[in-house]
Write an enzyme that holds these catalytic residues in place. Structure first.
Site, PDB file in Angstrom:
ATOM      1  N   ASP A  77       0.812  -1.036   0.083  1.00  0.00           N
ATOM      2  CA  ASP A  77       0.008  -0.023   0.139  1.00  0.00           C
ATOM      3  C   ASP A  77       0.777   1.298  -0.013  1.00  0.00           C
ATOM      4  O   ASP A  77       0.344   2.448   0.453  1.00  0.00           O
ATOM      5  CB  ASP A  77      -1.007  -0.014   1.203  1.00  0.00           C
ATOM      6  CG  ASP A  77      -1.949  -0.929   1.036  1.00  0.00           C
ATOM      7  OD1 ASP A  77      -1.985  -2.211   0.012  1.00  0.00           O
ATOM      8  OD2 ASP A  77      -2.927  -1.226   2.110  1.00  0.00           O
ATOM      9  N   LYS A  79      -6.309  -5.210  -3.524  1.00  0.00           N
ATOM     10  CA  LYS A  79      -6.955  -5.792  -2.490  1.00  0.00           C
ATOM     11  C   LYS A  79      -8.134  -4.955  -2.015  1.00  0.00           C
ATOM     12  O   LYS A  79      -7.794  -3.642  -1.973  1.00  0.00           O
ATOM     13  CB  LYS A  79      -6.103  -6.271  -1.365  1.00  0.00           C
ATOM     14  CG  LYS A  79      -5.523  -5.095  -0.716  1.00  0.00           C
ATOM     15  CD  LYS A  79      -4.583  -5.645   0.620  1.00  0.00           C
ATOM     16  CE  LYS A  79      -3.923  -4.489   1.124  1.00  0.00           C
ATOM     17  NZ  LYS A  79      -4.498  -3.302   1.727  1.00  0.00           N
ATOM     18  N   CYS A  88      -2.805  -2.800   7.499  1.00  0.00           N
ATOM     19  CA  CYS A  88      -2.588  -3.616   6.380  1.00  0.00           C
ATOM     20  C   CYS A  88      -1.539  -4.501   6.522  1.00  0.00           C
ATOM     21  O   CYS A  88      -1.523  -5.618   6.015  1.00  0.00           O
ATOM     22  CB  CYS A  88      -2.629  -2.836   5.136  1.00  0.00           C
ATOM     23  SG  CYS A  88      -4.352  -2.199   4.786  1.00  0.00           S
TER      24      CYS A  88
END
Ligand code: C5J
Length: 229
Positions: free
Chosen positions: A24, A129, A162
């Site tokens: 991310d 995702k 995450c």
């Protein structure tokens, strides 16, 4: 045997089966006007790790080891975004709303891209995702199996959301994971520190942590051993 000096004890590098996971590192989390800021966070903590993640990325490239870039994002019709997720945060801007970098946390929007410093190169895997964990509703597990990955060096943001969720998911799948301490960041430094400690508590219950310098040193030794084997 090549070891990385790590917490809570040395991490053993495999002869093959090692990959890099970058989670991310997107404009939505690191730049003004994205999802992170829309939730009211101070985004300045996240930028600090960019040079370190880049150094690891370049090293994995030079060693021709597999690299997996993860991004968090939703389909433009938000069909993969539960209403519960959209309503969280209670900010002025929600997922799907138009912000300074396009629609917040929507795939393909300028703000959803990986920051230019860490742009994926051809041959590297990019997996989107819809949730916090990178294994939830993605093909990551299949991809890792196909690539023969047994060990992951993990970097990215945010440490306690995450990154930690993904590391737990990977650990449950039998993958030996090492989180790089100075290549992960949180909007909350205390949460980052607590996550690093809880991951390697109880004899590496989720996995290991080490600094980038320790990982790079281990990789140099690993390369030298393979070269002269
Ligand atoms: C969050 C993430 N914090 N990448 N995402 O929503 O950790």
């Amino acid at each position: 045997m090549v070891l990385i000096s790590a917490q809570p004890y040395d991490y053993q590098l495999p002869v093959k089966g090692l990959g890099l996971l970058i989670i991310d590192m997107q404009r939505d989390f690191l730049e003004p006007g994205g999802f992170g800021e829309a939730l009211g966070n101070d985004i300045s903590y996240l930028r600090q790790i960019v040079p370190t993640v880049k150094q690891l990325l370049q090293t994995f490239r030079s060693l021709q080891l597999p690299i997996f870039h993860i991004i968090e994002g939703h389909a433009p019709d938000l069909s993969d975004c539960p209403n519960s997720k959209r309503q969280r945060g209670r900010g002025n801007l929600k997922i799907g709303d138009v912000g300074a970098m396009g629609r917040i946390l929507v795939l393909g929007e300028p703000g959803n891209a990986i920051i230019p410093e860490l742009s994926p190169a051809s041959g590297e895997f990019v997996i989107s995702k819809p949730g916090k964990g990178a294994f939830c509703r993605t093909n990551l597990e299949k991809l890792l199996n196909e690539q023969g990955i047994t060990h992951l060096i993990i970097t990215g943001v945010t440490t306690e959301v995450c990154v930690q969720t993904t590391m737990r998911e990977a650990n449950d799948r039998g993958i030996e994971c090492l989180l790089v301490e100075d290549a992960t960041a949180s909007y909350f430094p205390d949460f980052k520190q607590a996550t690093l400690e809880m991951i390697c508590a109880q004899g590496a219950i989720i996995g290991w942590t080490a600094t980038a310098a320790e990982v790079l040193q281990g990789l140099r030794t690993w390369q030298a051993k393979l070269t002269f084997a």
